[in-house]
Design a protein around this motif. Structure first.
Motif, short mmCIF file in Angstrom:
data_model
loop_
_atom_site.label_atom_id
_atom_site.label_comp_id
_atom_site.label_asym_id
_atom_site.label_seq_id
_atom_site.Cartn_x
_atom_site.Cartn_y
_atom_site.Cartn_z
N PHE A 159 0.83 -1.21 0.00
CA PHE A 159 0.00 0.00 0.00
C PHE A 159 0.86 1.25 0.00
N SER A 160 2.00 1.15 -0.61
CA SER A 160 2.92 2.27 -0.67
C SER A 160 2.61 3.12 -1.89
N ASN A 161 2.89 4.41 -1.78
CA ASN A 161 2.71 5.28 -2.93
C ASN A 161 4.07 5.63 -3.53
N SER A 162 5.01 4.69 -3.46
CA SER A 162 6.33 4.93 -4.04
C SER A 162 6.80 3.69 -4.81
N TYR A 163 7.63 3.96 -5.82
CA TYR A 163 8.20 2.92 -6.66
C TYR A 163 9.71 3.10 -6.72
N SER A 164 10.41 1.98 -6.91
CA SER A 164 11.87 1.98 -7.01
C SER A 164 12.31 1.53 -8.39
N LEU A 165 13.42 2.09 -8.83
CA LEU A 165 14.10 1.62 -10.04
C LEU A 165 15.33 0.87 -9.57
N LEU A 166 15.42 -0.41 -9.96
CA LEU A 166 16.51 -1.28 -9.51
C LEU A 166 17.36 -1.71 -10.69
N SER A 167 18.65 -1.87 -10.46
CA SER A 167 19.54 -2.40 -11.50
C SER A 167 19.41 -3.92 -11.53
N TYR A 168 20.04 -4.55 -12.50
CA TYR A 168 19.99 -6.01 -12.60
C TYR A 168 20.68 -6.67 -11.40
N LYS A 169 21.50 -5.93 -10.68
CA LYS A 169 22.17 -6.45 -9.49
C LYS A 169 21.30 -6.30 -8.24
N GLY A 170 20.14 -5.64 -8.38
CA GLY A 170 19.25 -5.42 -7.24
C GLY A 170 19.53 -4.13 -6.50
N GLU A 171 20.44 -3.32 -6.99
CA GLU A 171 20.78 -2.04 -6.37
C GLU A 171 19.68 -1.01 -6.66
N GLU A 172 19.20 -0.34 -5.62
CA GLU A 172 18.17 0.68 -5.79
C GLU A 172 18.82 1.95 -6.34
N LEU A 173 18.40 2.32 -7.55
CA LEU A 173 18.98 3.47 -8.24
C LEU A 173 18.18 4.75 -8.01
N ALA A 174 16.85 4.63 -7.96
CA ALA A 174 15.99 5.80 -7.81
C ALA A 174 14.68 5.41 -7.14
N VAL A 175 14.05 6.39 -6.49
CA VAL A 175 12.76 6.20 -5.82
C VAL A 175 11.88 7.38 -6.18
N ILE A 176 10.64 7.09 -6.59
CA ILE A 176 9.66 8.14 -6.87
C ILE A 176 8.51 7.99 -5.88
N LYS A 177 8.02 9.12 -5.41
CA LYS A 177 6.92 9.14 -4.45
C LYS A 177 6.08 10.39 -4.72
N SER A 178 4.78 10.25 -4.53
CA SER A 178 3.90 11.41 -4.72
C SER A 178 3.29 11.82 -3.38
N GLU A 179 2.93 13.08 -3.33
CA GLU A 179 2.22 13.62 -2.17
C GLU A 179 1.09 14.48 -2.70
N PHE A 180 -0.12 14.20 -2.21
CA PHE A 180 -1.29 14.93 -2.67
C PHE A 180 -1.64 16.02 -1.67
N SER A 181 -1.89 17.22 -2.18
CA SER A 181 -2.28 18.35 -1.34
C SER A 181 -3.75 18.66 -1.59
N TRP A 182 -4.57 18.49 -0.56
CA TRP A 182 -5.98 18.81 -0.69
C TRP A 182 -6.19 20.31 -0.78
N LYS A 183 -5.31 21.07 -0.18
CA LYS A 183 -5.44 22.53 -0.19
C LYS A 183 -5.34 23.08 -1.62
N GLY A 184 -4.35 22.64 -2.34
CA GLY A 184 -4.18 23.10 -3.72
C GLY A 184 -4.77 22.13 -4.72
N PHE A 185 -5.27 20.99 -4.24
CA PHE A 185 -5.82 19.92 -5.06
C PHE A 185 -4.85 19.56 -6.20
N GLU A 186 -3.58 19.31 -5.79
CA GLU A 186 -2.56 18.96 -6.76
C GLU A 186 -1.61 17.92 -6.17
N THR A 187 -0.96 17.23 -7.06
CA THR A 187 0.00 16.21 -6.66
C THR A 187 1.40 16.70 -6.96
N THR A 188 2.29 16.54 -5.99
CA THR A 188 3.70 16.82 -6.21
C THR A 188 4.45 15.50 -6.17
#
Length: 167
Positions: free
Chosen positions: A99-128
């Motif tokens: 139930f996570s709102n984040s994804y990882s990019l992994l190399s073929y060796k299993g090394e985590e290269l990057a992580v993306i995550k979103s945060e929703f703001s109800w005040k501005g009704f936008e996602t960063t």
């Protein structure tokens, strides 16, 4: 960790990736409901993201007519990015928990290269979006292309979750 900024335009079809106020690349979807996209890099490269199969299980990234990556989606919400003629140096995108709102990019060796995550703001009704990657990753155009493919996959998974929730 190195941080990239992802700005989504108001039409939710266009995304820009920047680092320290410098333009890295843009992801532009043809239609709001489409997965077909054009990727323009800050260095001038232009790529196309196309769905190859009916069930959207396979996609490809093209530079002109030349295939760079084949992308195979799996049922757990992840994907495998396979470079053309370099099948043994694949990349994997996978969710970081059920139930996570984040994804990882992994190399073929299993090394985590990057992580993306979103945060929703109800005040501005936008996602960063927050994109963090290793210090030694995201420097070449190919690695920046992989970061934009991570953004594309994340958007596809968000749209799929909304479709399931509203049905």
């Amino acid at each position: 960790m190195k941080q990239f900024e992802i700005s989504a335009k108001s039409n939710s079809r266009d995304f820009e990736l920047s680092e320290n106020d410098g333009f890295v690349g843009a992801l532009n979807f043809i239609k709001w409901s489409s997965e077909k996209a054009t990727i323009k890099m800050g260095s001038g490269g232009v790529y196309t993201f196309n769905i190859k199969s009916f069930w959207k299980a396979t996609a490809q990234v093209l530079e002109g007519e030349r295939e760079l990556f084949e992308i195979k989606n799996n049922f757990s919400g992840g994907a495998t990015l396979i470079p053309f003629k370099e099948e043994h140096h694949f990349y994997t995108i996978k969710a970081r928990g059920w139930f996570s709102n984040s994804y990882s990019l992994l190399s073929y060796k299993g090394e985590e290269l990057a992580v993306i995550k979103s945060e929703f703001s109800w005040k501005g009704f936008e996602t960063t979006y927050n994109l963090n990657c290793n210090e030694n990753f995201g420097n070449t155009e190919r690695e920046q292309l992989l970061l934009l493919l991570l953004v594309q996959h994340y958007r596809a998974m968000q749209r799929a979750a909304v479709a399931v929730a509203t049905s």
